[in-house]
Design an enzyme around this catalytic site. Structure first.
Site, short mmCIF file in Angstrom:
data_model
loop_
_atom_site.label_atom_id
_atom_site.label_comp_id
_atom_site.label_asym_id
_atom_site.label_seq_id
_atom_site.Cartn_x
_atom_site.Cartn_y
_atom_site.Cartn_z
N ASP A 305 0.81 -1.48 -0.04
CA ASP A 305 -0.01 -0.19 -0.08
C ASP A 305 0.50 0.97 -0.02
OD1 ASP A 305 -2.72 -1.07 0.35
OD2 ASP A 305 -2.28 -1.16 2.28
N ASP A 342 -13.82 18.47 7.40
CA ASP A 342 -13.47 17.39 6.34
C ASP A 342 -12.71 16.52 7.35
OD1 ASP A 342 -12.03 15.54 5.38
OD2 ASP A 342 -11.81 16.66 3.41
N THR A 375 -19.18 9.06 -5.12
CA THR A 375 -19.16 10.16 -5.56
C THR A 375 -18.06 10.92 -5.58
OG1 THR A 375 -19.32 11.17 -3.11
CG2 THR A 375 -21.80 11.18 -4.41
N ASP A 517 -9.86 -6.47 2.24
CA ASP A 517 -8.46 -7.45 1.97
C ASP A 517 -8.33 -8.65 2.33
OD1 ASP A 517 -7.18 -5.28 0.89
OD2 ASP A 517 -6.65 -3.90 3.04
#
Lengths: 675, 583
Positions: A305, A342, A375, A517
């Site tokens: 990752d 956020d 989105t 995962d």
């Protein structure tokens, strides 16, 4: 961690191993190792010969000589057993120190979903739910089903910084023995007592459930083959000697045989395998099978990752790029507004960059739009009717174009420029009109390039997995030095990539923590689940990393390679020793009847008895001499396979030919005082 | 430089010079590419297929290859037994030679079917011409069978090749009968014709007439055996057969008339074995790998050859001790027209390749030369017999790959296929077989002789170390399918039956049988199993198997398995004899 010991021979472990060296003499246990089993038979025969001499036989040489041969063979067996026992003891001690952290602790069991009852942790069963509050030690491995807490995992990982674990996400697992620092959580027990990964690992080390790995089986077959060849050599020597009118004592036959068969590797083989698992455990990785460690040495491809492995944590906002005709101040305001709710590190970094106080904004009656994977944008609808959105360029573009607004070409340019510089562009719109672009940048971990270079030299391909767009991904991939990347990755992309690589015959490893995962972890040849990950992920993988360190894969590969290399080099060493042993024993056997064969006695050994004793003594002491190497493993150097082979052939092949010549000669100088 | 040595160097260079293009050609033949020979031989091929009732286009899996091989060998065995046991009353027997006893026919049949050509008989007095022709047929077909099965392994070894799969899911590749017929008509037959014609022009007989009479200088009348020799000599050399038309083999003046024919015959010994290695590189499209194999085989070959030439050229120490100078080298048992160097070269080429023809008596070689001949057969993979030589080498490769793969920290893989327990099991058994057969055979004979020396006195003309070498040599030669002998065996105590006794006929027969077919079955099985495995592409961590380093690794494995396990036996035989002779 504090209990981790790097000393090879701790007195307590040695004592324990010594005890087991004798227990392992049991032929039933010995039978698992064909090479050493034949030595055991030889030892038994020698015992018989000694008794026979005591009863008055005169043909087999002196009692002292035969007793010494018997003694040395017996020692050879003990040494081999000791090697295995000390490896087991070390692995067990390591696992025990981990297990100790989760000894009996009181658990707050939630009976029938309501009443809290204090019970000892050992009474908790799979599926039970318990409560943990500030200051509590978590009694069992489990998964948080309710709440969030900061947890001190230093008992397991050695890392002092507390971590946050919460229900629902990919970081919902808690480990027994760790401590809750704040808040309260409800945890569901995920394993039966005695069946945790650690328990399984301890069982693997202890030998009861230890199965030979495929590679170990193949090597054992080869060693058994060598043993058979030398059985034939020694048995047929009897009629040959009859023909040459040379009586050969039983001691000489058995000595020749034991010296020729690969006792060195035979004695150390299982120790090497256990030590491999033990080294993994020392790196804080729990392996579910010995095979997984072996496979790790073979890996062709690593899926890593990006975040956390290649780059430090998260991206940061570095620049605001307003579109032409947009007031920079107004643009920055819009950016801050859209990020107020956020909580992601990216969102926070935007406010940091803008350097504006949150309080200057009036957000009463505002509605926040959460980011979703569909989105791919987030934002805010203010009470004034202002709609601000920020997100991936294409999704914002779609919003603008859907409303009939144009997508400014300079914004498009800017987006491309940022992407190609490895940054992530976030486009901001207000009432469906493009305002400008926020630039986010990744910070690559220092030293990661060197690690990838090392992997490349080992022949391991690294693949970066990222949700970034292809341009950004490419930039970071190049900067970090990975070989390939999967951009805009969805969970199934990982799975597909793994399958595709495997179809090409490659072995793939990946690390993961989330439930989504799990299928890929199961599909990968080596799946390393983070300990903080979900139970499903941990169940699917074949290793669990207690440190939750994504770079751990690299260490695991090296441990696997070391394991195989140690087997290979010690096999070579063991067989190469035969040359010198032949030159010691064969002339000694025939010296009486064929004096001219004295010319073969290149080491100028003193007498037949001293030659044979020196050879068997050398054969015995080389085993304990090599135990440290077997436990630590042969050092791996990523210098290319051919160069590595050359190096190891020189050290262990040529060295294996030369060392016994010197060793046997030195021993002979001592032994010749008596014989 | 000494012309004798130049002659040897010339022979080796000519061999390699011819083997490279021949290897390419052989590769094309096995891959089914068109060659110049198609126009001439296609019709002949079709005839064989038609008579045999086989369809050459139908590809086979590895098991079917083996079944085909074993089936035709069984047919040949029965046919040969029949002919040899009745030849006395069959046609083409102008000298009136008798039929063979059952044990001798058993030994001779296996000997020829297995490409060994160990001869417990003398052609002049024990064989009819029909018998000789049958044996010659076997010299062709046994060589071709070995080559065909080796070709099948080559085809299965092709890395990353898109193999077809049969109905049972096993990979299919090549048709045994087709590879077999092509080995005959495209390789062995054309080369044999060339060699036979050369021999013919140099005086080797080719006739069905019986013994001729000549009158010697003293005026005595001497009967001279003759027969269809030229054709047989050609194939006995080319097909690593070694069974001569006359008892003295290529030391016989009619079988090997002069130094030139000696060059031709000696080059013929190693030509196809070397060419097969080059064809391997061509077929698997890894020329470097082919060259590496050739390099390692040559290294081993030279290690045996150079001291042998030196020793033979420097005479016998026992004779030197008597004060006799030996300018020509050790000439006991050698032909003056060839000299000591060329004889030494032949001795080593014939033993490393499992050919077994001789142009000098190996019994008379100096002790260490005899040991190098023994070692050549014990390894049996430095070039080795046509086809089967590489199969033996393949086993060593598999073991070397396994150990060196571990040494670089990777599960071993060879040409993209992982080597696992099953392959190791087969490789270990086959590697074990050769020491087993040789040592057990020799130990039985040693036991019998040691415990009953009067009854078996006839076995050994030289008791002691040399006698031991003779017995060891006989079993080594049988197990390696070589066929040469330390001919002193069986002539002890004035005996005239030689090694033609039930013990030697039957024990050597069994050893030859096992020594032939198991080392074929093993490698074919390994290659077949590997071909059915998934291909693993190479990466930077993959051990390159075409490098010198890996070559040294194979060499070390060969040395340990093939040489070390014989060390005690060699010490009692040639080594003890050598040190005993030393002044």
């Amino acid at each position: 961690m504090s209990t981790k010991s790097n000393k090879l021979f701790e007195p307590a472990l040695v004592k324990e191993a010594l005890k087991h060296s004798f227990i392992k003499l049991n032929p039933k246990i010995m039978f698992r190792n064909p090479v050493m089993f034949t030595v055991e038979i030889g030892t038994a025969v020698m015992l018989g010969v000694c008794i026979w001499i005591v009863c008055g036989d005169k043909t087999q040489g002196s009692l002292a000589y035969n007793l010494i041969v018997f003694g040395v063979l017996f020692l050879t067996l003990l040494f081999a057993n000791f090697a295995e026992a000390i490896a087991e003891a070390r692995g067990k001690a390591q696992a025990d120190s981990l297990r100790k952290t989760r000894e009996e602790t009181p658990a707050k069991w939630i009976e029938a979903g309501k009443d809290v009852k204090i019970v000892p942790s050992s009474q908790l069963k799979k599926g039970d739910i318990f409560l943990c509050e500030t200051g509590d030690t978590i009694p069992m491995d489990g998964e948080i089903i309710e709440g969030i807490a900061t947890i001190d995992e230093s008992a397991i990982t050695g890392e002092s910084a507390p971590v946050i674990r919460e229900s629902g996400g990919d970081k919902s697992s808690v480990t027994g023995g760790t401590k809750v620092l704040s808040d309260r959580i409800k945890v569901k027990v995920t394993t039966e007592p005695g069946e945790s990964f650690l328990d399984k690992m301890i069982a693997l080390v202890e030998g009861a459930s230890r199965q030979k790995t495929p590679n170990e089986i193949a090597l054992t077959i080869l060693l058994a083959g060598f043993t058979l060849v030398f059985i034939i050599v020694c048995v047929t020597l009897k009629p040959f000697a009859d023909y040459a009118n040379t009586p050969i004592t039983i001691a000489a036959f058995i000595s020749l045989f034991v010296c020729l068969i690969p006792t060195t590797i035979g004695g150390l083989l299982s120790a090497i395998g256990i030590a491999g698992m033990d080294r993994a455990l020392r790196a804080n990785v729990i392996t579910k099978s010995g095979k997984a460690v072996e496979t790790a040495g073979d890996l062709d491809t690593l899926l890593l990752d990006k975040t956390g492995t290649i780059t430090i944590g998260n991206r940061k906002a570095t620049n605001f790029w307003p579109a032409s005709g947009v007031d920079p101040k107004a643009f920055i305001d819009a950016c801050v507004l859209s990020s107020l709710a956020d909580e992601t590190p990216e969102g926070k970094s935007i406010i940091e960059l803008a350097n504006l106080s949150k309080d200057t904004f009036n957000i009463e009656g505002a509605r926040f739009i959460e980011f979703t994977a569909e989105t791919r944008c987030s934002g805010i609808d203010l009470a004034t009717g202002l709609r601000i959105r920020k997100g991936a360029s294409d999704s914002i573009r779609m919003i603008a174009e859907k409303a009939g607004n144009s997508y400014p070409p300079e914004t498009n340019e800017q987006v491309k420029k940022i992407s190609s510089n490895g940054g992530t562009p976030l486009v901001v719109s207000q009432n469906e009109q493009i305002l400008g672009v926020i630039e986010l940048q990744d910070i690559i971990k220092p030293g990661i390039q060197e690690r990838f270079e090392r992997l490349r030299k080992m022949g391991v391909k690294t693949v970066m997995v990222t949700g970034d767009n292809p341009l950004t991904a490419k930039f970071i991939a190049e900067k970090a030095g990975v070989d390939d990347f999967i951009a805009e990755a969805k969970p199934e992309d990982k799975m597909n990539y793994i399958k595709q690589e495997q179809q090409g015959g490659k072995l793939v490893a990946m690390m993961g923590d989330g439930t989504n995962d799990a299928p890929a972890l199961a599909q990968a040849d080596v799946g390393v689940a983070m300990n903080s990950g979900t139970a499903a992920a941990k169940e699917a993988g074949n290793m669990v990393d207690l440190d939750n360190d994504p770079t751990k894969l690299i260490e695991i590969v090296e441990i696997g390679k070391q394991l195989l290399m140690t087997r290979g080099t010690l096999t070579t060493f063991s067989i190469a020793n035969d040359v010198a042993k032949y030159f010691a024993i064969v002339p000694a056997l025939f010296i009486a009847s064929i004096p001219s064969l004295q010319s073969l006695n290149v080491m100028k050994l003193h007498s037949p008895e001293s030659a044979i004793l020196s050879a068997v003594i050398f054969n015995a002491i080389i085993i304990p001499a090599l135990i440290p190497l077997a436990l630590k493993g042969v050092a791996y150097k990523p210098i290319g396979a051919s160069a590595l082979l050359r190096r190891n052939l020189l050290i262990y092949g040529l060295g294996g030919v030369i060392v016994p010549f010197i060793g046997i000669k030195l021993l002979d100088m001592v032994v010749s005082i008596w014989f | 430089m000494n012309t004798e040595i130049l002659g040897v160097i010339l022979m080796f260079l000519v061999t390699v010079g011819l083997a490279i293009p021949l290897g390419r050609y052989i590769g094309k033949v096995y891959l089914g590419d068109s060659t110049w020979a198609d126009g001439i031989f296609n019709l002949l091929d079709k005839l064989f297929y038609k008579v045999g009732g086989v369809s050459p286009a139908k590809e086979m899996n590895w098991k079917q290859h083996l079944v085909a091989l074993l089936t035709i060998n069984l047919v040949w065995f029965l046919f040969s037994m029949l002919v040899l046991m009745t030849q006395g009353s069959l046609p083409l027997n102008p000298d009136g030679n008798p039929s063979m006893s059952a044990d001798q026919a058993f030994n001779t049949t296996i000997s020829f079917v297995s490409n060994t050509n160990l001869q417990h008989y003398s052609g002049e007095s024990n064989m009819s011409y029909l018998g000789q022709l049958v044996l010659m047929l076997f010299q062709f077909v046994s060589a071709a069978a070995g080559m065909a099965v080796c070709a099948a392994v080559f085809l299965l070894m092709r890395p990353n090749f898109k193999f077809q799969k049969g109905t049972d899911g096993l990979v299919i590749s090549g048709n045994f009968y087709s590879l077999f017929v092509k080995s005959l008509t495209r390789i062995l037959l054309p080369l044999s014709i060339v060699v036979a014609v050369i021999l013919l022009f140099n005086g080797t007989p080719m006739t069905f007439k019986g013994k001729d009479q000549i009158i010697s200088a003293q005026g005595d009348t001497i009967s001279v055996s003759r027969g269809p020799a030229a054709a047989m000599v050609a194939i006995k050399q080319l097909g690593t057969n070694g069974g001569g038309f006359f008892g003295a083999n290529s030391a016989h003046p009619l079988e090997n008339p002069n130094y030139f024919t000696n060059i031709v015959e000696n080059v013929s010994i190693i030509l196809i074995p070397v060419a097969m290695i080059f064809s391997l590189g061509f077929i698997i499209k890894k020329k470097r790998f082919g060259r590496m194999v050739f390099g390692i085989m040559t290294l081993g070959f030279l290690i045996f050859l150079l001291p042998t030439i030196y020793l033979e050229m420097h005479g016998n120490p026992a004779i030197s001790k008597m004060g006799i100078t030996q300018n020509l080298g050790s000439m006991e048992g050698k032909e003056v027209r060839f000299g000591s160097a060329a004889s030494a070269f032949w001795a080593i080429t014939t033993t490393v390749t499992s050919n077994g023809s001789v142009n000098a008596m190996h019994d008379s070689l100096t002790p260490l030369s005899g040991m190098f001949c023994l070692l050549g057969m014990m390894v049996n993979a430095f070039y080795g017999g046509v086809g089967v030589g590489f199969l033996n080498f393949y086993i060593f490769i598999i073991i070397a790959v396994f150990i060196s793969g571990l040494m670089v920290g990777r599960t071993p893989e060879f040409l993209g296929k992982k080597i696992e327990a099953k392959e190791m099991k087969i490789a270990a058994i086959i590697a074990l077989l050769h020491p087993f057969l040789i040592l057990v055979g020799s130990s039985i004979s040693s036991y019998l002789f040691a415990h009953n020396p009067t009854e078996y006195a006839a076995w050994l003309s030289n008791p002691g170390n040399h006698g031991f070498s003779e017995m060891l040599y006989e079993f080594t030669s049988s197990s390696a399918n070589n066929g040469s002998g330390f001919e002193g065996l069986g002539y002890g105590n004035g005996s005239s039956v030689g090694d033609n006794t039930p013990f030697w006929n039957i024990s050597c027969g069994i050893v030859m049988l096992l020594g032939r077919f198991l080392p074929i079955i093993g490698p074919v099985a390994i290659a077949g199993i590997l071909a059915n495995k998934k291909y693993v592409p190479e990466s930077a961590g993959t051990l390159q198997t075409d490098t010198g380093t890996f070559g040294i690794m194979i060499f070390a494995v060969i040395f340990i398995i093939a040489a070390l396990s014989f060390f005690p036996a060699l010490a009692l035989g040639p080594i003890a004899e050598y040190f005993g002779m030393k002044p």
